[in-house]
Design a protein around this motif. Structure first.
Motif, PDB file in Angstrom:
ATOM      1  N   UNK A 139     -30.479 -24.202  10.949  1.00  0.00           N
ATOM      2  CA  UNK A 139     -29.950 -23.597   9.723  1.00  0.00           C
ATOM      3  C   UNK A 139     -28.432 -23.635   9.650  1.00  0.00           C
ATOM      4  N   UNK A 140     -27.786 -24.357  10.551  1.00  0.00           N
ATOM      5  CA  UNK A 140     -26.329 -24.462  10.536  1.00  0.00           C
ATOM      6  C   UNK A 140     -25.649 -23.157  10.880  1.00  0.00           C
ATOM      7  N   UNK A 141     -24.511 -22.926  10.247  1.00  0.00           N
ATOM      8  CA  UNK A 141     -23.696 -21.763  10.596  1.00  0.00           C
ATOM      9  C   UNK A 141     -24.389 -20.443  10.266  1.00  0.00           C
ATOM     10  N   UNK A 142     -25.281 -20.433   9.283  1.00  0.00           N
ATOM     11  CA  UNK A 142     -26.000 -19.197   8.941  1.00  0.00           C
ATOM     12  C   UNK A 142     -26.778 -18.647  10.124  1.00  0.00           C
ATOM     13  N   UNK A 143     -27.194 -19.535  11.000  1.00  0.00           N
ATOM     14  CA  UNK A 143     -28.005 -19.136  12.155  1.00  0.00           C
ATOM     15  C   UNK A 143     -27.194 -18.424  13.233  1.00  0.00           C
ATOM     16  N   UNK A 144     -25.912 -18.704  13.310  1.00  0.00           N
ATOM     17  CA  UNK A 144     -25.121 -18.167  14.423  1.00  0.00           C
ATOM     18  C   UNK A 144     -24.117 -17.090  14.016  1.00  0.00           C
ATOM     19  N   UNK A 145     -23.893 -16.895  12.728  1.00  0.00           N
ATOM     20  CA  UNK A 145     -22.915 -15.909  12.258  1.00  0.00           C
ATOM     21  C   UNK A 145     -23.554 -14.515  12.198  1.00  0.00           C
ATOM     22  N   UNK A 146     -22.864 -13.538  12.754  1.00  0.00           N
ATOM     23  CA  UNK A 146     -23.331 -12.144  12.755  1.00  0.00           C
ATOM     24  C   UNK A 146     -22.837 -11.466  11.477  1.00  0.00           C
TER      25      UNK A 146
END
Length: 133
Positions: free
Chosen positions: A51-58
């Protein structure tokens, strides 16, 4: 293959480390507050996401709210530089090896880090146990 557990001290991080120790799987623990990831390391993690950056951003983190930015308007490089500067923007923990990634601690998902040979042996053992019932 050694997994890397990226994160800051928290319960999820401790659970992941404990799971790797319990299962005798080689890992490296990296405190991202003491040793933040650089842009190149973040790019390697992103290569493993679905899912790109959405997956890793808190998105529920304090710093995310304090920055009050429209993250969708940032270029990828701007976002990665921002994460490098504010490592608490990352979800916790992020576990990676050469082929797999897991974000957060999930008891079922973390099993994918068990080597294939071991998983096959465990599956065969379960099959044998069910036949003996």
């Amino acid at each position: 293959m050694t997994a890397i557990i990226y994160g800051s001290p928290c319960e999820s991080m401790r659970k992941a480390v404990k799971w790797f120790e319990k299962n005798n799987i080689s890992y490296i623990e990296r405190n991202i507050l003491a040793n933040p990831l650089n842009v190149q390391e973040l790019q390697k993690i992103l290569e493993l996401t679905s899912e790109g950056t959405d997956e890793i951003i808190a998105t529920r983190s304090k710093i995310y709210k304090e920055l009050n930015l429209d993250f969708d308007t940032l270029t990828l490089l701007e976002l990665l530089n921002l994460i490098e500067k504010h490592p608490t923007l990352l979800r916790n923990p992020i576990v990676v090896d050469n082929k797999r990634m897991m974000v957060g601690y999930n008891e079922d998902d973390i099993r994918k880090f068990i080597p294939r040979k071991v998983r096959k042996r465990q599956w065969l053992q379960l099959q044998m146990e069910s036949l003996n019932c």
